[in-house]
Design an enzyme around this catalytic site. Structure first.
Site, PDB file in Angstrom:
ATOM      1  N   ASP A 107      33.489  49.915  36.422  1.00  0.00           N
ATOM      2  CA  ASP A 107      34.292  49.122  37.352  1.00  0.00           C
ATOM      3  C   ASP A 107      33.911  49.499  38.786  1.00  0.00           C
ATOM      4  O   ASP A 107      33.773  50.682  39.112  1.00  0.00           O
ATOM      5  CB  ASP A 107      35.790  49.366  37.120  1.00  0.00           C
ATOM      6  CG  ASP A 107      36.645  48.302  37.801  1.00  0.00           C
ATOM      7  OD1 ASP A 107      37.289  47.523  37.083  1.00  0.00           O
ATOM      8  OD2 ASP A 107      36.670  48.258  39.051  1.00  0.00           O
TER       9      ASP A 107
ATOM     10  N   ASN B  18      44.462  42.785  31.124  1.00  0.00           N
ATOM     11  CA  ASN B  18      45.371  42.022  31.967  1.00  0.00           C
ATOM     12  C   ASN B  18      45.225  40.556  31.594  1.00  0.00           C
ATOM     13  O   ASN B  18      44.115  40.009  31.617  1.00  0.00           O
ATOM     14  CB  ASN B  18      45.032  42.236  33.449  1.00  0.00           C
ATOM     15  CG  ASN B  18      45.244  43.684  33.867  1.00  0.00           C
ATOM     16  OD1 ASN B  18      46.190  44.335  33.436  1.00  0.00           O
ATOM     17  ND2 ASN B  18      44.352  44.203  34.693  1.00  0.00           N
TER      18      ASN B  18
ATOM     19  N   GLY C 235      48.053  40.797  36.849  1.00  0.00           N
ATOM     20  CA  GLY C 235      47.014  41.480  37.601  1.00  0.00           C
ATOM     21  C   GLY C 235      45.612  41.044  37.274  1.00  0.00           C
ATOM     22  O   GLY C 235      44.649  41.632  37.772  1.00  0.00           O
ATOM     23  N   GLN C 236      45.474  40.012  36.416  1.00  0.00           N
ATOM     24  CA  GLN C 236      44.115  39.553  36.109  1.00  0.00           C
ATOM     25  C   GLN C 236      43.523  38.843  37.325  1.00  0.00           C
ATOM     26  O   GLN C 236      44.155  37.937  37.897  1.00  0.00           O
ATOM     27  CB  GLN C 236      44.116  38.606  34.894  1.00  0.00           C
ATOM     28  CG  GLN C 236      42.696  38.227  34.463  1.00  0.00           C
ATOM     29  CD  GLN C 236      42.650  37.395  33.183  1.00  0.00           C
ATOM     30  OE1 GLN C 236      43.675  37.018  32.616  1.00  0.00           O
ATOM     31  NE2 GLN C 236      41.437  37.094  32.744  1.00  0.00           N
TER      32      GLN C 236
ATOM     33  N   HIS D 109      38.094  40.648  29.609  1.00  0.00           N
ATOM     34  CA  HIS D 109      37.477  41.977  29.696  1.00  0.00           C
ATOM     35  C   HIS D 109      38.506  43.030  29.353  1.00  0.00           C
ATOM     36  O   HIS D 109      39.709  42.829  29.552  1.00  0.00           O
ATOM     37  CB  HIS D 109      36.876  42.230  31.086  1.00  0.00           C
ATOM     38  CG  HIS D 109      37.841  41.986  32.202  1.00  0.00           C
ATOM     39  ND1 HIS D 109      38.132  40.709  32.653  1.00  0.00           N
ATOM     40  CD2 HIS D 109      38.592  42.831  32.936  1.00  0.00           C
ATOM     41  CE1 HIS D 109      39.018  40.798  33.624  1.00  0.00           C
ATOM     42  NE2 HIS D 109      39.324  42.065  33.820  1.00  0.00           N
ATOM     43  N   LEU D 110      38.008  44.155  28.836  1.00  0.00           N
ATOM     44  CA  LEU D 110      38.864  45.274  28.437  1.00  0.00           C
ATOM     45  C   LEU D 110      38.543  46.446  29.357  1.00  0.00           C
ATOM     46  O   LEU D 110      37.366  46.774  29.557  1.00  0.00           O
ATOM     47  CB  LEU D 110      38.581  45.677  26.984  1.00  0.00           C
ATOM     48  CG  LEU D 110      39.003  44.731  25.857  1.00  0.00           C
ATOM     49  CD1 LEU D 110      38.223  43.414  25.886  1.00  0.00           C
ATOM     50  CD2 LEU D 110      38.815  45.402  24.511  1.00  0.00           C
ATOM     51  N   HIS D 111      39.597  47.051  29.905  1.00  0.00           N
ATOM     52  CA  HIS D 111      39.411  48.215  30.762  1.00  0.00           C
ATOM     53  C   HIS D 111      39.544  49.482  29.909  1.00  0.00           C
ATOM     54  O   HIS D 111      40.591  49.695  29.287  1.00  0.00           O
ATOM     55  CB  HIS D 111      40.505  48.303  31.837  1.00  0.00           C
ATOM     56  CG  HIS D 111      40.565  47.156  32.800  1.00  0.00           C
ATOM     57  ND1 HIS D 111      40.201  47.290  34.118  1.00  0.00           N
ATOM     58  CD2 HIS D 111      40.983  45.873  32.655  1.00  0.00           C
ATOM     59  CE1 HIS D 111      40.389  46.139  34.755  1.00  0.00           C
ATOM     60  NE2 HIS D 111      40.874  45.259  33.886  1.00  0.00           N
TER      61      HIS D 111
HETATM   62  P1  AMP Z   1      41.293  42.359  36.224  1.00  0.00           P
HETATM   63  O1  AMP Z   1      42.167  42.649  37.412  1.00  0.00           O
HETATM   64  O2  AMP Z   1      41.878  42.800  34.925  1.00  0.00           O
HETATM   65  O3  AMP Z   1      40.829  40.911  36.205  1.00  0.00           O
HETATM   66  O4  AMP Z   1      40.034  43.280  36.414  1.00  0.00           O
HETATM   67  C1  AMP Z   1      38.921  42.920  37.165  1.00  0.00           C
HETATM   68  C2  AMP Z   1      38.205  44.201  37.458  1.00  0.00           C
HETATM   69  O5  AMP Z   1      36.873  43.880  37.771  1.00  0.00           O
HETATM   70  C3  AMP Z   1      38.770  44.977  38.652  1.00  0.00           C
HETATM   71  O6  AMP Z   1      39.129  46.291  38.214  1.00  0.00           O
HETATM   72  C4  AMP Z   1      37.615  44.997  39.645  1.00  0.00           C
HETATM   73  O7  AMP Z   1      37.534  46.224  40.338  1.00  0.00           O
HETATM   74  C5  AMP Z   1      36.421  44.769  38.748  1.00  0.00           C
HETATM   75  N1  AMP Z   1      35.274  44.133  39.335  1.00  0.00           N
HETATM   76  C6  AMP Z   1      35.235  43.024  40.099  1.00  0.00           C
HETATM   77  N2  AMP Z   1      33.967  42.707  40.410  1.00  0.00           N
HETATM   78  C7  AMP Z   1      33.181  43.641  39.831  1.00  0.00           C
HETATM   79  C8  AMP Z   1      31.772  43.866  39.788  1.00  0.00           C
HETATM   80  N3  AMP Z   1      30.913  43.076  40.409  1.00  0.00           N
HETATM   81  N4  AMP Z   1      31.316  44.931  39.092  1.00  0.00           N
HETATM   82  C9  AMP Z   1      32.175  45.760  38.461  1.00  0.00           C
HETATM   83  N5  AMP Z   1      33.508  45.598  38.465  1.00  0.00           N
HETATM   84  C10 AMP Z   1      34.009  44.554  39.143  1.00  0.00           C
END
Ligand code: AMP
Length: 113
Positions: free
Chosen positions: A30, A86, A92-93, A99-101
């Site tokens: 991330d 999310n 918070g998405q 995607h999975l964190h």
């Molecule tokens: P969400 O808030 O669940 O949609 O998560 C999106 C995540 O993507 C956030 O934690 C961002 O920091 C991350 N993110 C956005 N753009 C990039 C990127 N180019 N490379 C890696 N992570 C990213």
């Protein structure tokens, strides 16, 4: 694929270091980590939100869970990590490509992030 930043990363249109890749998903660090280890597992198929997955995605969703285990092992955090999805802007998405964190590398004292 999807017309999101993750769709473009999956397709190679935007370059990013894949720390894991198989036929159905990739994993990247991330860009704005919330813990010492914060990795995103991204299916190559561009499903916008978890709730948009259908019965045809059942095997893919299982595949992602098994990939998470392999990636956690690879990262050395298999003993303790959180897995977060999310779903929707109010949750918070921000990127509408499922995607999975994987979040790890700290002791989670609280039940909530
Ligand atoms: P969400 O808030 O669940 O949609 O998560 C999106 C995540 O993507 C956030 O934690 C961002 O920091 C991350 N993110 C956005 N753009 C990039 C990127 N180019 N490379 C890696 N992570 C990213």
């Amino acid at each position: 694929m999807s017309d999101t930043i993750f769709g473009k990363i999956v397709s190679g249109e935007i370059s990013s270091e894949f720390i894991y890749e198989d036929e159905h998903c990739i994993a990247i660090h991330d860009v704005n980590p919330q813990a010492a280890v914060h990795v995103l597992v991204i299916p190559k198929k561009g499903i916008p939100r978890l709730v948009d997955a259908g019965a045809e995605d059942q095997a893919l969703l299982g595949h992602l869970m098994l990939a998470v285990g392999k990636i956690a092992e690879q990262l050395g955090v298999a003993e303790a990590f959180r897995l977060v999805v999310n779903n929707g802007a109010d949750a918070g998405q921000t990127v509408f490509h499922l995607h999975l964190h994987i979040i790890a590398g700290q002791v989670f004292a609280e039940k909530n992030l």
